[in-house]
Design a protein around this motif. Sequence first.
Motif, PDB file in Angstrom:
ATOM      1  N   ILE A 273     -10.609   1.143  -1.938  1.00 56.34           N
ATOM      2  CA  ILE A 273     -11.248   0.761  -0.756  1.00 56.34           C
ATOM      3  C   ILE A 273     -12.456   0.092  -1.214  1.00 56.34           C
ATOM      4  O   ILE A 273     -13.348   0.558  -1.954  1.00 56.34           O
TER       5      ILE A 273
ATOM      6  N   HIS B   8     -11.663  18.049   8.150  1.00 60.17           N
ATOM      7  CA  HIS B   8     -11.722  16.730   8.623  1.00 60.17           C
ATOM      8  C   HIS B   8     -11.073  15.767   8.073  1.00 60.17           C
ATOM      9  O   HIS B   8     -10.893  14.626   8.439  1.00 60.17           O
ATOM     10  N   ASP B   9     -10.022  16.155   7.364  1.00 52.96           N
ATOM     11  CA  ASP B   9      -8.812  15.456   6.522  1.00 52.96           C
ATOM     12  C   ASP B   9      -7.767  15.748   7.208  1.00 52.96           C
ATOM     13  O   ASP B   9      -6.666  15.161   6.566  1.00 52.96           O
TER      14      ASP B   9
ATOM     15  N   TYR C 227     -19.113   9.136   3.409  1.00 52.66           N
ATOM     16  CA  TYR C 227     -18.429   9.305   2.200  1.00 52.66           C
ATOM     17  C   TYR C 227     -18.826   8.135   1.378  1.00 52.66           C
ATOM     18  O   TYR C 227     -18.228   7.953   0.165  1.00 52.66           O
TER      19      TYR C 227
ATOM     20  N   ARG D  64     -19.775  20.984  -2.872  1.00 47.60           N
ATOM     21  CA  ARG D  64     -18.576  20.706  -2.746  1.00 47.60           C
ATOM     22  C   ARG D  64     -18.083  19.393  -3.365  1.00 47.60           C
ATOM     23  O   ARG D  64     -18.808  18.676  -2.883  1.00 47.60           O
TER      24      ARG D  64
ATOM     25  N   ASP E 260     -16.456  16.240  -3.843  1.00 48.33           N
ATOM     26  CA  ASP E 260     -15.541  15.367  -3.108  1.00 48.33           C
ATOM     27  C   ASP E 260     -14.504  14.664  -4.069  1.00 48.33           C
ATOM     28  O   ASP E 260     -15.037  14.061  -5.188  1.00 48.33           O
ATOM     29  N   ALA E 261     -13.458  14.498  -3.994  1.00 50.63           N
ATOM     30  CA  ALA E 261     -12.419  13.748  -4.602  1.00 50.63           C
ATOM     31  C   ALA E 261     -12.597  13.898  -6.066  1.00 50.63           C
ATOM     32  O   ALA E 261     -12.555  13.153  -7.048  1.00 50.63           O
TER      33      ALA E 261
ATOM     34  N   VAL F 149     -20.407  13.785  -3.109  1.00 44.27           N
ATOM     35  CA  VAL F 149     -19.389  12.487  -3.220  1.00 44.27           C
ATOM     36  C   VAL F 149     -19.828  11.630  -4.424  1.00 44.27           C
ATOM     37  O   VAL F 149     -20.492  10.747  -4.239  1.00 44.27           O
TER      38      VAL F 149
ATOM     39  N   GLN G   7     -10.954  15.433  -8.696  1.00 44.96           N
ATOM     40  CA  GLN G   7      -9.971  15.181  -9.645  1.00 44.96           C
ATOM     41  C   GLN G   7      -9.999  13.729 -10.182  1.00 44.96           C
ATOM     42  O   GLN G   7      -9.568  13.370 -11.333  1.00 44.96           O
ATOM     43  N   TYR G   8     -10.900  12.676  -9.578  1.00 42.50           N
ATOM     44  CA  TYR G   8     -10.796  11.212  -9.864  1.00 42.50           C
ATOM     45  C   TYR G   8     -11.922  10.823 -10.560  1.00 42.50           C
ATOM     46  O   TYR G   8     -12.008   9.710 -11.199  1.00 42.50           O
TER      47      TYR G   8
ATOM     48  N   ASP H  77      -7.330  11.878  11.300  1.00 45.56           N
ATOM     49  CA  ASP H  77      -8.713  11.283  11.241  1.00 45.56           C
ATOM     50  C   ASP H  77      -8.448  10.030  11.747  1.00 45.56           C
ATOM     51  O   ASP H  77      -7.362   9.234  11.663  1.00 45.56           O
TER      52      ASP H  77
ATOM     53  N   HIS I  88     -17.390   8.094  -6.075  1.00 46.46           N
ATOM     54  CA  HIS I  88     -17.843   6.821  -5.697  1.00 46.46           C
ATOM     55  C   HIS I  88     -19.130   6.601  -5.047  1.00 46.46           C
ATOM     56  O   HIS I  88     -19.556   7.577  -4.647  1.00 46.46           O
TER      57      HIS I  88
ATOM     58  N   PHE J 247     -12.281   4.013  -4.543  1.00 43.41           N
ATOM     59  CA  PHE J 247     -11.751   5.044  -4.099  1.00 43.41           C
ATOM     60  C   PHE J 247     -10.495   4.691  -3.468  1.00 43.41           C
ATOM     61  O   PHE J 247     -10.579   4.085  -2.486  1.00 43.41           O
ATOM     62  N   PHE J 248      -9.293   4.822  -3.948  1.00 41.78           N
ATOM     63  CA  PHE J 248      -8.103   4.447  -3.360  1.00 41.78           C
ATOM     64  C   PHE J 248      -7.956   2.885  -2.779  1.00 41.78           C
ATOM     65  O   PHE J 248      -7.469   2.377  -2.114  1.00 41.78           O
TER      66      PHE J 248
ATOM     67  N   MET K 265     -15.979   1.589  -1.174  1.00 38.23           N
ATOM     68  CA  MET K 265     -16.084   2.846  -1.885  1.00 38.23           C
ATOM     69  C   MET K 265     -16.077   2.403  -3.537  1.00 38.23           C
ATOM     70  O   MET K 265     -15.131   3.111  -4.028  1.00 38.23           O
TER      71      MET K 265
HETATM   72  C1  ARE Z   1     -10.776   5.994   6.466  1.00 35.35           C
HETATM   73  C2  ARE Z   1     -10.355   6.086   8.058  1.00 35.35           C
HETATM   74  C3  ARE Z   1      -8.651   6.374   7.759  1.00 35.35           C
HETATM   75  C4  ARE Z   1      -8.011   5.446   7.028  1.00 35.35           C
HETATM   76  C5  ARE Z   1      -8.830   5.128   5.541  1.00 35.35           C
HETATM   77  C6  ARE Z   1      -8.355   4.277   4.686  1.00 35.35           C
HETATM   78  O1  ARE Z   1     -10.762   7.161   8.604  1.00 35.35           O
HETATM   79  O2  ARE Z   1      -7.985   6.369   9.065  1.00 35.35           O
HETATM   80  O3  ARE Z   1      -6.647   5.943   6.455  1.00 35.35           O
HETATM   81  O4  ARE Z   1     -10.139   4.941   5.691  1.00 35.35           O
HETATM   82  O5  ARE Z   1      -8.487   3.002   5.024  1.00 35.35           O
HETATM   83  C7  ARE Z   1     -13.721   9.511   3.899  1.00 35.35           C
HETATM   84  C8  ARE Z   1     -13.651   9.503   5.376  1.00 35.35           C
HETATM   85  C9  ARE Z   1     -12.276   8.859   5.833  1.00 35.35           C
HETATM   86  C10 ARE Z   1     -12.029   7.511   5.383  1.00 35.35           C
HETATM   87  C11 ARE Z   1     -12.000   7.774   4.006  1.00 35.35           C
HETATM   88  C12 ARE Z   1     -11.769   5.985   3.386  1.00 35.35           C
HETATM   89  O6  ARE Z   1     -14.003  10.812   5.586  1.00 35.35           O
HETATM   90  O7  ARE Z   1     -12.448   9.083   7.122  1.00 35.35           O
HETATM   91  O8  ARE Z   1     -10.756   7.048   5.839  1.00 35.35           O
HETATM   92  O9  ARE Z   1     -13.336   8.021   3.438  1.00 35.35           O
HETATM   93  O10 ARE Z   1     -12.777   5.277   3.668  1.00 35.35           O
HETATM   94  C13 ARE Z   1      -6.661  12.151  -0.695  1.00 35.35           C
HETATM   95  C14 ARE Z   1      -7.809  12.469  -1.748  1.00 35.35           C
HETATM   96  C15 ARE Z   1      -8.990  13.411  -1.117  1.00 35.35           C
HETATM   97  C16 ARE Z   1      -9.639  12.778   0.023  1.00 35.35           C
HETATM   98  C17 ARE Z   1      -8.332  12.586   1.172  1.00 35.35           C
HETATM   99  C18 ARE Z   1      -8.502  12.002   2.429  1.00 35.35           C
HETATM  100  O11 ARE Z   1      -7.309  13.068  -2.841  1.00 35.35           O
HETATM  101  O12 ARE Z   1     -10.013  13.156  -2.061  1.00 35.35           O
HETATM  102  O13 ARE Z   1      -7.134  11.793   0.596  1.00 35.35           O
HETATM  103  N1  ARE Z   1     -10.472  13.581   0.926  1.00 35.35           N
HETATM  104  C19 ARE Z   1     -11.870  13.296   0.501  1.00 35.35           C
HETATM  105  C20 ARE Z   1     -12.761  13.684   1.815  1.00 35.35           C
HETATM  106  C21 ARE Z   1     -12.364  12.510   2.869  1.00 35.35           C
HETATM  107  C22 ARE Z   1     -12.955  11.116   2.333  1.00 35.35           C
HETATM  108  C23 ARE Z   1     -12.774  11.033   1.027  1.00 35.35           C
HETATM  109  C24 ARE Z   1     -12.411  11.875   0.301  1.00 35.35           C
HETATM  110  C25 ARE Z   1     -13.368   9.699   0.296  1.00 35.35           C
HETATM  111  O14 ARE Z   1     -12.429  15.030   2.142  1.00 35.35           O
HETATM  112  O15 ARE Z   1     -12.859  13.162   4.216  1.00 35.35           O
HETATM  113  O16 ARE Z   1     -12.819  10.304   3.241  1.00 35.35           O
HETATM  114  O17 ARE Z   1     -14.681  10.020  -0.094  1.00 35.35           O
HETATM  115  C26 ARE Z   1      -2.028  14.821  -0.577  1.00 35.35           C
HETATM  116  C27 ARE Z   1      -2.574  14.304  -1.677  1.00 35.35           C
HETATM  117  C28 ARE Z   1      -4.158  14.228  -1.751  1.00 35.35           C
HETATM  118  C29 ARE Z   1      -4.617  13.545  -0.444  1.00 35.35           C
HETATM  119  C30 ARE Z   1      -4.093  14.365   0.699  1.00 35.35           C
HETATM  120  C31 ARE Z   1      -4.669  13.538   1.964  1.00 35.35           C
HETATM  121  O18 ARE Z   1      -1.933  16.228  -0.474  1.00 35.35           O
HETATM  122  O19 ARE Z   1      -2.071  15.020  -2.815  1.00 35.35           O
HETATM  123  O20 ARE Z   1      -4.576  13.501  -2.930  1.00 35.35           O
HETATM  124  O21 ARE Z   1      -6.208  13.722  -0.558  1.00 35.35           O
HETATM  125  O22 ARE Z   1      -2.647  14.276   0.689  1.00 35.35           O
HETATM  126  O23 ARE Z   1      -4.108  12.338   2.149  1.00 35.35           O
END
Ligand code: ARE
Length: 631
Positions: A307, A465-466, A217, A348, A350-351, A258, A353-354, A510, A261, A304-305, A310
Motif C-alpha cells: 500500500i 477492528h479487523d 495506521y 500492542r 501492529d503488524a 504501528v 511479524q513484518y 472493515d 510502516h 505494508f501489503f 504505508m
Molecule cells: C484499508 C481498507 C480496507 C482495504 C485495505 C486495502 O479499510 O477495506 O481492504 O485498506 O486497501 C489499517 C486500517 C485498515 C486499512 C489498512 C490499509 O485499519 O482499515 O484497510 O490499514 O490501509 C493482515 C496483517 C495484519 C493487519 C490485517 C488487517 O497481517 O497486520 O491484515 N492488521 C493490522 C491492523 C489493521 C491495520 C494494519 C495492520 C496496517 O490491525 O487495522 O490496517 O497498519 C489472515 C492473515 C493475517 C491477516 C488477516 C486479516 O489471518 O494470516 O496476516 O492480517 O488474515 O486479513
Amino acid sequence: VEWSGLFHDQGPLYDNHVEPTATQAVTLTLRTFKGDITSANIKYYDSADGQFHWVAMNWSANDATGNFDFWKGTVPASAAEKYYRFQVNDGSATAWLNAAGITSSEPSSGDFFVVPGFTTPAWMKNGVIYQVFPDRFYNGNTANDVTNGQYSYAGCATEKHAWGASVTSNAGGCNSAVFFGGDLAGVDQKLGYIKGTLGADILYLNPIFLSPTNHKYDTEDYLKVDPAFGTNTTLQALIGDMHSSSNGPRGYVILDGVFNHTGDTEAWFDRYHWSSVTGAYESQSSSYYSWYTFQSWPNSYSGFFGIASMPKLNYGSSGSAVRSAIYGSATSVVKTYLKAPYSIDGWRLDAAQYLDANGGDGSDATNHQIMAELRTAVKSANPDAEILGEFWGNAGPWTDNGEEWDGAMNYDGFMQPVSEWITGHDYGNGAASIPASQFDSWLRGTRAHYPTNVQQTMSNALGSHDTTRFGTRAGGDIWKTYLALIFQMTYVGTPTIYYGDEYGMQGGADPDNRRTFDWTVGTSTNSAVALASRLIAIRNAYPALRTGSFMTLLTDDASKLYAYGRFDAANRLAVVLNDDSVTHTVAVPVWQLSVTNGSRLVDQISGTSYTVQNGQVTLSVNGHYGAILAQ
Ligand code: ARE
Ligand code: CA
C-alpha cells in the motif's frame, strides 16, 4: 492406565513455580486415579545440552476425596529453557501426557514449557481489556472535530459524518477519510462506563498519533496526538484517569505501536511535500533515504501489503537510525510514552511479524532480533510493561523463548474456535457449528502453543477492528453474545472487549466493524452489558478464573454442552455452557475437581445453590447460556 484420571497443567496446585528464576527448581505434580499406576516419569528436553533427561516421580499424597493419587518430581534449576512431558506405567500399559493431551505412544510436540526468568505482567494476567477505536466511541469535544479539508494534503477529502450514520456509505472510495468526531476526551468522559459499569481496567486504544486517516495506521508524527483526538495533554489526562483508582479500579493503558510502516505524510518520507524536512521520497540524498526501501526511487518502494500510503520502515542492522528512533534511544517513540509524563503500560505491536530490514517481509532472523531489542528497550523503560504482538496464527515463535512478546492477539486460539462453536461461522471447519469435543480439543491445542504465563496474557477478543462483529456472526442473536461472554470471562487469557461487543453491536468487515457506539444501548440497564459487568465482577473475585488450572469436565456433542473446571488452592469452580437453543439438564462431574459429596456450589450468575451428590451437580441450563458454580 485410566486416562480420565490423569491430569497436570501449570496451575498453582500442579507446578510450584510457573515463572521460575534460573535458580528455582520446578516441582511438578501429576494426578492419577488412586492405585492406578506403578511408576511415573518426567521426560524433559534441556536446550542447554540438547538432550532428553528422565526424572522418576514419587508418590506423594491422596486427594481429599481419596479418589486420586498425586505423584511428584522435580526438574532441576538452570537458566536454560526446557520442555517436558510425562510417562506413566501401570505394569502392563504406558501412557504419555503433555500440554497437547494424552496418548499411548510418545508425543513429538505439545510439551509443557519451563522458561526461567520469563515473566509476563501480573496486571495483564488479572485484568480485562476494553478496546476503543477512538473516532467511533464518544465525542467528548466537538471543538476538535475534523473540518473538511483538514488533511487534504494527503490526497483524500476529509468528511465529517453524523454520529450513528452508516460507516459503509463512504464517498469516493476514501473510506479512511470519513470521521465521526470521537476523541480522547470522549474516552476520558466515559471511564465511568468502562471502569465503573463494566469493570474493565485496561484500555487499549487503536492508533492515536497524527495521521490523515480515521484509523491512523499511517502515522505522520509519532510524537503528536492527532488534533482531532485531542492534544498530548489530553492523552496525559486520560492516562492519569485510567491510572487513578478514584473512578474504579487502578487501570492501565496500552497504545497501538504501528512500527512496521509510517504514513506517506511522515516528514521522514514526505510524499506530499508539506514538510520543510527533505524526506526520502523527495531526494535520494535525504538523510532519511535509507529509512525506507526503494526498488526504484521515488515511486516504487516497499509498503505494508504494497500500500503506497504505508511505506515500510527499513530497520537495517543493530544500532541503525530507525531502530534508535523507534525504540533504541532514550527519546525513541517506544520509550517516550512508557516514561513520564505519559507512563503508558504497554504497546500492542501492529503488524509485528513484518518488521525487517531492506523491505523484507520479516520471515528471517532479523525480525526476531528487532523484537528482542524492542523487548529490552520496553522493559528497560518499564519492567512491568506489556508487549502484545499482533499475529493471527501460532505466535509461539515470538513468545516461547521469553525474549520477545509477552502475549498476542488470540485470533486462532479464541475468536475463531468460539465463533465456530457458538455461531457456526466458518474459519476453516465448515459452515456448521463444530461439536463441543472439537471446540475443547481446538482450545487445548492452541493453549499448548504457549508457556502458561503467555496463555494467561493472550488477548481473548470476540472480534476486532479487523474482523466482522461477533454480533453479526451470531446473526443478531443476543443469547449467543451472552454465552460467548460467559466463556470469555471464565477462560484462560485476558478478556478483551472490542467496544460495543458487550451489547452485541452489529457490523460486517472493515470499515463496517467500526460503527459509532450507541449510547442509548450501551448502558447498565442493557441485559448484555449487565451480564458482562456481572461476569467481570465474578472473574475479579476468583483468581482461579485468571491464573488457576483449566480442566475439561464434560463435552456432550449431542446436547452441545461443555463444562470445565478452574481452580487453585483457594477455590474450585465449574463452568457449564449450553450451546444448544433449548434448555438442557446436565450432570457435571465435579468429583474431578475433588469436590466432596454434600458440598454446596452456588451459580455466581443466578445465585442458585446446588448440592453435590454422587460426585455430580445436576442443573438445568438455558439455551445459549451457562452457569459458574463456585464452592
Ligand atoms: C484499508 C481498507 C480496507 C482495504 C485495505 C486495502 O479499510 O477495506 O481492504 O485498506 O486497501 C489499517 C486500517 C485498515 C486499512 C489498512 C490499509 O485499519 O482499515 O484497510 O490499514 O490501509 C493482515 C496483517 C495484519 C493487519 C490485517 C488487517 O497481517 O497486520 O491484515 N492488521 C493490522 C491492523 C489493521 C491495520 C494494519 C495492520 C496496517 O490491525 O487495522 O490496517 O497498519 C489472515 C492473515 C493475517 C491477516 C488477516 C486479516 O489471518 O494470516 O496476516 O492480517 O488474515 O486479513
Ligand atoms: Ca471531537
